[in-house]
Motif scaffolding. Structure first.
Motif, PDB file in Angstrom:
ATOM      1  N   UNK A  33      12.600  49.314  80.778  1.00  0.00           N
ATOM      2  CA  UNK A  33      11.413  48.442  80.764  1.00  0.00           C
ATOM      3  C   UNK A  33      11.624  47.172  79.949  1.00  0.00           C
ATOM      4  N   UNK A  34      12.773  47.065  79.281  1.00  0.00           N
ATOM      5  CA  UNK A  34      13.135  45.912  78.462  1.00  0.00           C
ATOM      6  C   UNK A  34      12.042  45.579  77.442  1.00  0.00           C
ATOM      7  N   UNK A  35      11.701  46.587  76.637  1.00  0.00           N
ATOM      8  CA  UNK A  35      10.705  46.407  75.579  1.00  0.00           C
ATOM      9  C   UNK A  35      10.994  47.385  74.442  1.00  0.00           C
ATOM     10  N   UNK A  36      10.376  47.125  73.298  1.00  0.00           N
ATOM     11  CA  UNK A  36      10.511  47.991  72.123  1.00  0.00           C
ATOM     12  C   UNK A  36       9.298  48.894  72.061  1.00  0.00           C
ATOM     13  N   UNK A  37       9.537  50.203  71.908  1.00  0.00           N
ATOM     14  CA  UNK A  37       8.455  51.177  71.940  1.00  0.00           C
ATOM     15  C   UNK A  37       8.383  51.962  70.636  1.00  0.00           C
ATOM     16  N   UNK A  38       7.168  52.115  70.145  1.00  0.00           N
ATOM     17  CA  UNK A  38       6.901  52.932  68.962  1.00  0.00           C
ATOM     18  C   UNK A  38       6.380  54.275  69.463  1.00  0.00           C
ATOM     19  N   UNK A  39       7.160  55.337  69.194  1.00  0.00           N
ATOM     20  CA  UNK A  39       6.797  56.672  69.664  1.00  0.00           C
ATOM     21  C   UNK A  39       6.733  57.648  68.499  1.00  0.00           C
ATOM     22  N   UNK A  40       5.810  58.601  68.610  1.00  0.00           N
ATOM     23  CA  UNK A  40       5.716  59.658  67.610  1.00  0.00           C
ATOM     24  C   UNK A  40       6.873  60.618  67.852  1.00  0.00           C
ATOM     25  N   UNK A  41       7.584  60.991  66.783  1.00  0.00           N
ATOM     26  CA  UNK A  41       8.772  61.834  66.914  1.00  0.00           C
ATOM     27  C   UNK A  41       8.455  63.230  67.450  1.00  0.00           C
ATOM     28  N   UNK A  42       7.390  63.808  66.999  1.00  0.00           N
ATOM     29  CA  UNK A  42       7.076  65.196  67.346  1.00  0.00           C
ATOM     30  C   UNK A  42       6.664  65.346  68.819  1.00  0.00           C
ATOM     31  N   UNK A  43       5.823  64.456  69.305  1.00  0.00           N
ATOM     32  CA  UNK A  43       5.286  64.577  70.662  1.00  0.00           C
ATOM     33  C   UNK A  43       5.908  63.596  71.651  1.00  0.00           C
ATOM     34  N   UNK A  44       6.656  62.630  71.166  1.00  0.00           N
ATOM     35  CA  UNK A  44       7.258  61.557  71.983  1.00  0.00           C
ATOM     36  C   UNK A  44       6.197  60.720  72.691  1.00  0.00           C
ATOM     37  N   UNK A  45       4.972  60.757  72.195  1.00  0.00           N
ATOM     38  CA  UNK A  45       3.884  59.989  72.782  1.00  0.00           C
ATOM     39  C   UNK A  45       4.030  58.517  72.398  1.00  0.00           C
ATOM     40  N   UNK A  46       3.852  57.635  73.381  1.00  0.00           N
ATOM     41  CA  UNK A  46       3.919  56.202  73.142  1.00  0.00           C
ATOM     42  C   UNK A  46       2.685  55.756  72.360  1.00  0.00           C
ATOM     43  N   UNK A  47       2.912  55.104  71.220  1.00  0.00           N
ATOM     44  CA  UNK A  47       1.813  54.619  70.386  1.00  0.00           C
ATOM     45  C   UNK A  47       1.519  53.164  70.722  1.00  0.00           C
TER      46      UNK A  47
END
Length: 81
Positions: A15-29
């Protein structure tokens, strides 16, 4: 002291972007167009909200560049660095 939630800021090549994800659930924040936008001006702190957390920031190569704690007062006293 309570354990802070852990997050990772990494580059998504497809997707050519920087993503902040929660480590435990891998949910995109939150996602950002560039790493500079993500790390400047308190953008990570706003994305984490009042609960805060610990964010590991990756390089494009996938190796870790640094780790930041939000709010800064929650940083462990005996941490390296």
């Amino acid at each position: 002291m309570t354990k802070l939630p852990k997050y990772t800021l990494s580059h998504n090549d497809s997707r050519d972007r920087w993503e902040l994800r929660q480590d435990k659930t891998h949910q995109l924040v939150k996602w950002f167009d560039t790493k500079a936008v993500a790390t400047a001006g308190g953008a990570l702190a706003r994305a984490l909200g009042t609960q805060g957390g610990s964010v590991k920031i990756e390089k494009l190569s996938g190796r870790y560049q640094e780790e930041r704690t939000f709010p800064r007062s929650a940083d462990p006293r005996k941490s390296k660095g």
